[in-house]
Each structure stands twice: as structure tokens, then as C-alpha cells.
Design a protein around this motif. Structure first.
Motif, PDB file in Angstrom:
ATOM      1  N   PRO A  94     -19.962  -5.594  16.994  1.00 49.09           N
ATOM      2  CA  PRO A  94     -19.176  -6.523  16.186  1.00 49.09           C
ATOM      3  C   PRO A  94     -19.764  -6.638  14.782  1.00 49.09           C
ATOM      4  N   GLY A  95     -18.902  -6.905  13.832  1.00 53.28           N
ATOM      5  CA  GLY A  95     -19.339  -7.095  12.450  1.00 53.28           C
ATOM      6  C   GLY A  95     -18.601  -6.175  11.521  1.00 53.28           C
ATOM      7  N   ARG A  96     -18.764  -6.428  10.271  1.00 51.17           N
ATOM      8  CA  ARG A  96     -18.069  -5.629   9.262  1.00 51.17           C
ATOM      9  C   ARG A  96     -19.018  -4.601   8.680  1.00 51.17           C
ATOM     10  N   GLU A 103     -13.239   2.073  10.353  1.00 52.81           N
ATOM     11  CA  GLU A 103     -13.240   0.964  11.317  1.00 52.81           C
ATOM     12  C   GLU A 103     -13.396  -0.397  10.650  1.00 52.81           C
ATOM     13  N   ALA A 104     -13.662  -0.444   9.352  1.00 55.01           N
ATOM     14  CA  ALA A 104     -13.932  -1.706   8.652  1.00 55.01           C
ATOM     15  C   ALA A 104     -12.879  -2.793   8.929  1.00 55.01           C
ATOM     16  N   PRO A 105     -11.580  -2.504   8.880  1.00 58.62           N
ATOM     17  CA  PRO A 105     -10.583  -3.558   9.139  1.00 58.62           C
ATOM     18  C   PRO A 105     -10.533  -4.024  10.589  1.00 58.62           C
ATOM     19  N   GLU A 106     -11.211  -3.324  11.493  1.00 55.59           N
ATOM     20  CA  GLU A 106     -11.162  -3.634  12.920  1.00 55.59           C
ATOM     21  C   GLU A 106     -12.098  -4.780  13.330  1.00 55.59           C
ATOM     22  N   GLY A 107     -12.984  -5.211  12.416  1.00 56.26           N
ATOM     23  CA  GLY A 107     -13.947  -6.264  12.761  1.00 56.26           C
ATOM     24  C   GLY A 107     -15.142  -5.760  13.542  1.00 56.26           C
ATOM     25  N   VAL A 108     -15.317  -4.444  13.554  1.00 55.97           N
ATOM     26  CA  VAL A 108     -16.449  -3.806  14.218  1.00 55.97           C
ATOM     27  C   VAL A 108     -17.009  -2.758  13.271  1.00 55.97           C
ATOM     28  N   ARG A 109     -18.177  -2.232  13.649  1.00 53.36           N
ATOM     29  CA  ARG A 109     -18.740  -1.136  12.854  1.00 53.36           C
ATOM     30  C   ARG A 109     -19.454  -0.169  13.775  1.00 53.36           C
TER      31      ARG A 109
END
Length: 119
Positions: A94-96, A103-109
């Protein structure tokens, strides 16, 4: 005959995210540079969008179930020298991450974990 351990692997969560990103963006590639901050994380791009060259090493062509073509994983040569004794495992947390990685807009990295391998 001893089976070779893959240089780079995806966790099931990372593979699932790759499938979603592939469906939305087409063929994909990863690049991990030796930069600070986000530069040391694997960045996911549409295939060919990040220009690789002589300062980069192709570590793997990752086969992902449900994705018709392999996903290439590149690393800067200087970063590879530091990590050459490890097996890289691409995970998702989880995280930006970086705004440049898909994947940045997905709320994960994506995150690289490593395991030391025998020389």
C-alpha cells in the motif's frame, strides 16, 4: 540437473496487478534505476516508453499467466553491480509510488525485495 533460480520473480499480488495494468495499458516493462527515493523502486511503464541503453541490464523476461508477452525487467548497470548476488522479488505494498509508474493511481506501489543467492 539443477533447476536455475529465476533472477527476478513476482509475488502473486504483483502478478495480479501486472495483469490489470496490462489490460489497461498494453505490453509492459519494469526498470529499476540506482537513483534515490523512488528511483530505487521498480517502475512499471508501457513497453518501450522508458528508453534503455548501454547503462542498463536486462535481468528477466517475466512470464505472467494471462499476459500474452513477457514483461521485461531492466536495471541500471550500477544498481545491478550492488544487487548481483541477490534474487529480486517484486511485490506490491500500500502507498503511493512515483507518479511516472503505472500503478501510482491504484493506491499501491511496486517494491523490490531481495534474497541472497549462492555464488
Amino acid at each position: 540437473m539443477e533447476e536455475e533460480i529465476p533472477r527476478v520473480a513476482l509475488t502473486p499480488q504483483a502478478a495480479q496487478l501486472v495483469r490489470r495494468l496490462r489490460a489497461e495499458h498494453g505490453p509492459l516493462m519494469f526498470h529499476q534505476s540506482g537513483g534515490c527515493c523512488d528511483g530505487s523502486a521498480p517502475m512499471c511503464y508501457p513497453d518501450g516508453e522508458f528508453r534503455t541503453g548501454g547503462s542498463d541490464v536486462l535481468l528477466a523476461e517475466l512470464a505472467v499467466d494471462g499476459v500474452p508477452e513477457p514483461v521485461t525487467f531492466w536495471m541500471s548497470r550500477s544498481q545491478y553491480q550492488a544487487w548481483s548476488h541477490t534474487r529480486l522479488i517484486v511485490d506490491v505494498v500500500p502507498g503511493r509510488g512515483s507518479g511516472f509508474s503505472l500503478e501510482a493511481p491504484e493506491g499501491v506501489r511496486f517494491l523490490t525485495r531481495s534474497r541472497v543467492v549462492d555464488a
